[in-house]
Design an enzyme around this catalytic site. Structure first.
Site, PDB file in Angstrom:
ATOM      1  N   ASP A   1      70.288 -22.038  -1.728  1.00  0.00           N
ATOM      2  CA  ASP A   1      69.325 -22.489  -0.712  1.00  0.00           C
ATOM      3  C   ASP A   1      68.960 -21.346   0.229  1.00  0.00           C
ATOM      4  OD1 ASP A   1      67.702 -24.201   0.644  1.00  0.00           O
ATOM      5  OD2 ASP A   1      69.302 -25.276   1.675  1.00  0.00           O
TER       6      ASP A   1
ATOM      7  N   HIS B   1      61.688 -16.685  -3.816  1.00  0.00           N
ATOM      8  CA  HIS B   1      62.245 -17.157  -5.092  1.00  0.00           C
ATOM      9  C   HIS B   1      62.527 -15.978  -6.031  1.00  0.00           C
ATOM     10  CE1 HIS B   1      61.812 -21.196  -3.799  1.00  0.00           C
ATOM     11  NE2 HIS B   1      60.511 -21.261  -3.904  1.00  0.00           N
TER      12      HIS B   1
ATOM     13  N   LEU C   1      81.562 -16.278 -20.506  1.00  0.00           N
ATOM     14  CA  LEU C   1      81.187 -17.118 -19.361  1.00  0.00           C
ATOM     15  C   LEU C   1      80.114 -18.096 -19.815  1.00  0.00           C
ATOM     16  CD1 LEU C   1      81.159 -17.107 -15.976  1.00  0.00           C
ATOM     17  CD2 LEU C   1      78.912 -16.175 -16.393  1.00  0.00           C
TER      18      LEU C   1
HETATM   19  C1  FPP Z   1      66.021 -23.285  -2.465  1.00  0.00           C
HETATM   20  O1  FPP Z   1      65.401 -22.462  -1.514  1.00  0.00           O
HETATM   21  C2  FPP Z   1      65.870 -22.774  -3.810  1.00  0.00           C
HETATM   22  C3  FPP Z   1      65.165 -23.386  -4.814  1.00  0.00           C
HETATM   23  C4  FPP Z   1      64.484 -24.660  -4.657  1.00  0.00           C
HETATM   24  C5  FPP Z   1      65.031 -22.826  -6.147  1.00  0.00           C
HETATM   25  C6  FPP Z   1      66.128 -21.930  -6.646  1.00  0.00           C
HETATM   26  C7  FPP Z   1      65.529 -20.949  -7.565  1.00  0.00           C
HETATM   27  C8  FPP Z   1      65.874 -19.653  -7.660  1.00  0.00           C
HETATM   28  C9  FPP Z   1      67.000 -19.065  -6.952  1.00  0.00           C
HETATM   29  C10 FPP Z   1      65.121 -18.692  -8.485  1.00  0.00           C
HETATM   30  C11 FPP Z   1      64.910 -19.022  -9.901  1.00  0.00           C
HETATM   31  C12 FPP Z   1      66.112 -19.395 -10.682  1.00  0.00           C
HETATM   32  C13 FPP Z   1      66.417 -18.857 -11.870  1.00  0.00           C
HETATM   33  C14 FPP Z   1      67.519 -19.405 -12.689  1.00  0.00           C
HETATM   34  C15 FPP Z   1      65.695 -17.715 -12.378  1.00  0.00           C
HETATM   35  P1  FPP Z   1      64.274 -23.094  -0.603  1.00  0.00           P
HETATM   36  O2  FPP Z   1      62.962 -22.713  -1.153  1.00  0.00           O
HETATM   37  O3  FPP Z   1      64.497 -24.562  -0.454  1.00  0.00           O
HETATM   38  O4  FPP Z   1      64.555 -22.358   0.740  1.00  0.00           O
HETATM   39  P2  FPP Z   1      64.242 -22.901   2.199  1.00  0.00           P
HETATM   40  O5  FPP Z   1      65.101 -24.109   2.417  1.00  0.00           O
HETATM   41  O6  FPP Z   1      64.611 -21.750   3.063  1.00  0.00           O
HETATM   42  O7  FPP Z   1      62.759 -23.218   2.246  1.00  0.00           O
END
Ligand code: FPP
Length: 250
Positions: free
Chosen positions: A30, A47, A141
């Site tokens: 997050d 992202h 893994l």
């Molecule tokens: C939360 O941050 C994160 C996500 C909803 C997506 C997670 C995806 C990735 C880390 C990248 C892609 C993954 C792979 C496997 C390549 P948020 O956008 O909710 O952050 P915020 O709460 O600060 O807005």
């Protein structure tokens, strides 16, 4: 997967100052959006930086001898985000798979998926399944990517499957115990979850691995996911090692 046997498991966990390595670590990644916002960048840049943090986490997990790393890449609630952000995340997943497949093979990482990933359309599904197939025999893994995953939906599906089996008289209602439910979950072939990490300072599970987290250690870190690195991973393992896990006993 069998239910954790508390007494047996407790023996494998060291007391304060020990060096127990969790077999199965899960991460709610997050804070990508806030990371980008702090830098005046679009959310997609957060992202992308988050995908780099996935690489670091995977390497750190392998280096520390963790058996399974489960990451929450897309929740069933993430569809509520703008079409643009959903498309950015999907494109990033495609890019990551393409770029990282060779690394997964080289590092002997097996890819496993949970969640209803069919929602991402035939092209990405094919890529995902090809990556799963190509890495199936790797043993160093297991990287579990949760895609369009929701824990309540997973548990509901398990209940429905068991009800169907009972109606077909394959099982009796009295056969439905914790092991029977765990055996219907998408994590059935994985070891019990030991450590669940969430970054960004939010303190909730957001419908992730609710059943599996019953006895897991929960760790909420203040850093934003794109800032997660080897040091943060090692610090999380240190915290895990010193916690005294009692499984409801004394
Ligand atoms: C939360 O941050 C994160 C996500 C909803 C997506 C997670 C995806 C990735 C880390 C990248 C892609 C993954 C792979 C496997 C390549 P948020 O956008 O909710 O952050 P915020 O709460 O600060 O807005």
């Amino acid at each position: 997967m069998t239910s954790r046997a508390p007494a047996e498991e407790a023996e494998t966990v060291t007391q304060s100052g020990g060096t127990a390595v969790p077999r199965h670590v899960a991460i709610i990644m997050d804070g990508n959006g806030r990371w980008a916002q702090k830098r005046g960048l679009p959310r997609a840049a957060g992202h992308r930086a988050g995908a780099e943090a996935v690489r670091r986490a995977l390497q750190a997990a392998a280096d520390h001898g963790v058996e399974v790393l489960t990451i929450y890449a897309f929740s069933s609630e993430n569809w509520r985000r703008s079409a643009e952000e959903v498309s950015d995340l999907t494109a990033l997943m495609r890019f990551y798979l393409e770029r990282e497949l060779r690394t997964l093979e080289k590092e002997r990482v097996r890819l496993h998926l949970i969640g209803d990933y069919s929602a991402f359309g035939p092209e990405l599904v094919e890529r995902l399944e090809r990556a799963v197939e190509r890495t199936a025999s790797n043993t160093r893994l297991t990287l579990v990517i949760a895609l369009n995953y929701g824990s309540r939906a997973e548990i509901t599906a398990a209940a429905r499957n068991l009800a169907d089996k009972a109606r077909a008289r394959e099982i009796r209602p009295c056969d439905i115990d914790e092991d029977a439910i765990a055996a219907e979950l998408q994590t059935r072939d994985l070891p019990e979850l030991d450590l669940l990490i969430r970054t960004s300072g939010e303190v909730r599970l957001s419908n992730f691995l609710l059943w599996q987290a019953a006895y897991a250690e929960l760790l909420f870190l203040d850093l934003l996911w794109p800032d997660f690195d080897e040091k943060a991973f090692a610090g999380a393992l240190d915290q895990y090692a010193v916690r005294q896990r009692r499984f409801g006993g004394r």
